[in-house]
Write a protein that holds these residues in place. Structure first.
Motif, mmCIF file in Angstrom:
data_model
loop_
_atom_site.group_PDB
_atom_site.id
_atom_site.type_symbol
_atom_site.label_atom_id
_atom_site.label_comp_id
_atom_site.label_asym_id
_atom_site.label_seq_id
_atom_site.Cartn_x
_atom_site.Cartn_y
_atom_site.Cartn_z
ATOM 1 N N ASN A 112 -5.450 -12.180 -3.146
ATOM 2 C CA ASN A 112 -5.187 -11.973 -1.724
ATOM 3 C C ASN A 112 -4.679 -10.588 -1.357
ATOM 4 O O ASN A 112 -4.675 -10.245 -0.184
ATOM 5 C CB ASN A 112 -4.154 -13.002 -1.245
ATOM 6 C CG ASN A 112 -4.642 -14.411 -1.467
ATOM 7 O OD1 ASN A 112 -5.597 -14.842 -0.850
ATOM 8 N ND2 ASN A 112 -4.000 -15.123 -2.379
ATOM 9 N N GLY A 113 -4.223 -9.828 -2.324
ATOM 10 C CA GLY A 113 -3.629 -8.532 -2.031
ATOM 11 C C GLY A 113 -2.148 -8.662 -1.734
ATOM 12 O O GLY A 113 -1.608 -9.770 -1.593
ATOM 13 N N TYR A 114 -1.500 -7.538 -1.653
ATOM 14 C CA TYR A 114 -0.050 -7.508 -1.410
ATOM 15 C C TYR A 114 0.273 -7.875 0.034
ATOM 16 O O TYR A 114 1.151 -8.693 0.303
ATOM 17 C CB TYR A 114 0.487 -6.110 -1.732
ATOM 18 C CG TYR A 114 1.958 -5.950 -1.445
ATOM 19 C CD1 TYR A 114 2.907 -6.491 -2.302
ATOM 20 C CD2 TYR A 114 2.403 -5.258 -0.322
ATOM 21 C CE1 TYR A 114 4.260 -6.344 -2.050
ATOM 22 C CE2 TYR A 114 3.754 -5.111 -0.065
ATOM 23 C CZ TYR A 114 4.679 -5.656 -0.931
ATOM 24 O OH TYR A 114 6.011 -5.520 -0.679
ATOM 25 N N ASN A 115 -0.422 -7.266 0.961
ATOM 26 C CA ASN A 115 -0.076 -7.423 2.377
ATOM 27 C C ASN A 115 -0.334 -8.812 2.927
ATOM 28 O O ASN A 115 0.293 -9.215 3.905
ATOM 29 C CB ASN A 115 -0.832 -6.382 3.219
ATOM 30 C CG ASN A 115 -0.357 -4.979 2.901
ATOM 31 O OD1 ASN A 115 0.819 -4.734 2.707
ATOM 32 N ND2 ASN A 115 -1.296 -4.045 2.807
ATOM 33 N N ASP A 116 -1.247 -9.556 2.313
ATOM 34 C CA ASP A 116 -1.571 -10.884 2.823
ATOM 35 C C ASP A 116 -0.734 -12.002 2.201
ATOM 36 O O ASP A 116 -0.997 -13.176 2.448
ATOM 37 C CB ASP A 116 -3.061 -11.184 2.618
ATOM 38 C CG ASP A 116 -3.937 -10.384 3.578
ATOM 39 O OD1 ASP A 116 -3.402 -9.876 4.581
ATOM 40 O OD2 ASP A 116 -5.142 -10.261 3.319
ATOM 41 N N ILE A 117 0.262 -11.637 1.406
ATOM 42 C CA ILE A 117 1.175 -12.630 0.823
ATOM 43 C C ILE A 117 2.540 -12.461 1.490
ATOM 44 O O ILE A 117 3.123 -11.379 1.447
ATOM 45 C CB ILE A 117 1.322 -12.432 -0.703
ATOM 46 C CG1 ILE A 117 -0.015 -12.589 -1.416
ATOM 47 C CG2 ILE A 117 2.380 -13.353 -1.279
ATOM 48 C CD1 ILE A 117 -0.460 -13.986 -1.687
ATOM 49 N N SER A 118 3.030 -13.506 2.100
ATOM 50 C CA SER A 118 4.357 -13.482 2.728
ATOM 51 C C SER A 118 5.385 -14.082 1.773
ATOM 52 O O SER A 118 5.025 -14.691 0.757
ATOM 53 C CB SER A 118 4.337 -14.298 4.025
ATOM 54 O OG SER A 118 4.175 -15.679 3.712
ATOM 55 N N ASP A 174 4.712 -17.614 1.420
ATOM 56 C CA ASP A 174 3.652 -17.853 0.430
ATOM 57 C C ASP A 174 4.222 -17.807 -0.981
ATOM 58 O O ASP A 174 3.879 -18.636 -1.829
ATOM 59 C CB ASP A 174 2.536 -16.816 0.561
ATOM 60 C CG ASP A 174 1.776 -16.909 1.868
ATOM 61 O OD1 ASP A 174 1.617 -18.025 2.395
ATOM 62 O OD2 ASP A 174 1.340 -15.844 2.360
ATOM 63 N N TYR A 212 5.783 -8.033 -7.044
ATOM 64 C CA TYR A 212 4.449 -7.439 -7.115
ATOM 65 C C TYR A 212 4.374 -6.429 -8.257
ATOM 66 O O TYR A 212 3.407 -6.438 -9.044
ATOM 67 C CB TYR A 212 4.113 -6.763 -5.782
ATOM 68 C CG TYR A 212 2.752 -6.112 -5.737
ATOM 69 C CD1 TYR A 212 1.610 -6.854 -5.453
ATOM 70 C CD2 TYR A 212 2.601 -4.740 -5.954
ATOM 71 C CE1 TYR A 212 0.356 -6.265 -5.399
ATOM 72 C CE2 TYR A 212 1.352 -4.140 -5.902
ATOM 73 C CZ TYR A 212 0.237 -4.904 -5.620
ATOM 74 O OH TYR A 212 -0.999 -4.306 -5.566
ATOM 75 N N ASN A 219 -7.590 -2.942 -7.133
ATOM 76 C CA ASN A 219 -7.179 -3.382 -5.801
ATOM 77 C C ASN A 219 -5.856 -2.737 -5.407
ATOM 78 O O ASN A 219 -5.677 -2.291 -4.274
ATOM 79 C CB ASN A 219 -7.060 -4.905 -5.751
ATOM 80 C CG ASN A 219 -8.352 -5.618 -6.080
ATOM 81 O OD1 ASN A 219 -9.423 -5.019 -6.099
ATOM 82 N ND2 ASN A 219 -8.267 -6.903 -6.361
ATOM 83 N N GLU A 268 -5.200 -0.572 -2.120
ATOM 84 C CA GLU A 268 -4.391 -1.184 -1.065
ATOM 85 C C GLU A 268 -2.960 -0.659 -0.989
ATOM 86 O O GLU A 268 -2.444 -0.403 0.093
ATOM 87 C CB GLU A 268 -4.342 -2.712 -1.262
ATOM 88 C CG GLU A 268 -3.496 -3.412 -0.205
ATOM 89 C CD GLU A 268 -3.168 -4.864 -0.531
ATOM 90 O OE1 GLU A 268 -2.672 -5.542 0.382
ATOM 91 O OE2 GLU A 268 -3.358 -5.311 -1.679
#
Length: 192
Positions: A23-29, A32, A55, A108, A112
């Motif tokens: 999902n990438g870093y920014n899309d994980i809250s 999550d 991360y 990635n 990103e």
């Protein structure tokens, strides 16, 4: 008295590695992270720090596991063409189910997160350099005289760039046939 931790740190890191990779870093809250790890925020912060620290640790784990395996494969191959071919064949074998579109977690991260985070950039550069050094060592072992293959350092960097590009293109959904052409061209570069 503090309660002892009741979770497997390596298991948590592996789960987060997969989540960040997909999902990438920014899309994980942080919500999550809690859902993925089955830990509350306090436990996450106490064990790992914030999301960024988690991360960084997950990215290091990926580097050790995946780039470590790639370097070992290159070192154990009889020659550079075999090493390159085996490296790509391993990549093709790992392209199953949804992971084919994940590409390479390190690549990635380079795209990103690394441009805005110097610590991530350091980790990415370290593992890419490790791969390039393994290719260089393999080239020097396979072609001990300079006349056999010119500019081995340049070729090692070209092989590294090609492999990284291959992984980025895999994430874009490029067809296996197109990816196969990239791998074949890389083997051709080192076939004397």
């Amino acid at each position: 008295m503090a309660r002892p931790r009741k979770f497997d740190r390596e298991d948590i890191l592996n789960r987060m590695k997969l989540a960040f990779w997909e999902n990438g870093y920014n899309d994980i809250s942080m919500d999550d992270v809690g859902r993925i790890t089955n830990l509350n925020r306090g436990s996450i912060y106490n064990a790992f720090g914030d999301k960024r620290a988690l991360y960084l640790e997950a990215l290091e784990l990926y580097g050790q596991q995946h780039y470590g395996a790639a370097v070992e494969l290159i070192q154990q191959a009889d020659n550079t063409p075999t090493a390159v071919q085996q490296l790509y064949e391993g990549a093709f074998k790992s392209m199953k189910d949804d992971q084919a579109r994940w590409g390479c977690f390190m690549c990635n991260a380079a795209v990103e997160v690394a441009p805005a985070d110097p610590e991530v950039a350091i980790i990415v550069k370290k593992y890419i350099a490790t791969l390039s050094k393994a290719f260089l060592h393999s080239l020097q072992k396979s072609y001990p005289t300079a006349n056999t293959i010119k500019y081995p350092k340049n070729i090692a960097e070209q092989l590294t760039s090609s492999y990284i590009g291959f992984n980025v293109m895999a994430r874009t959904g490029m067809t296996i046939a197109s990816l196969r052409r990239i791998s074949d061209a890389s083997v051709e570069v080192v076939t004397a």
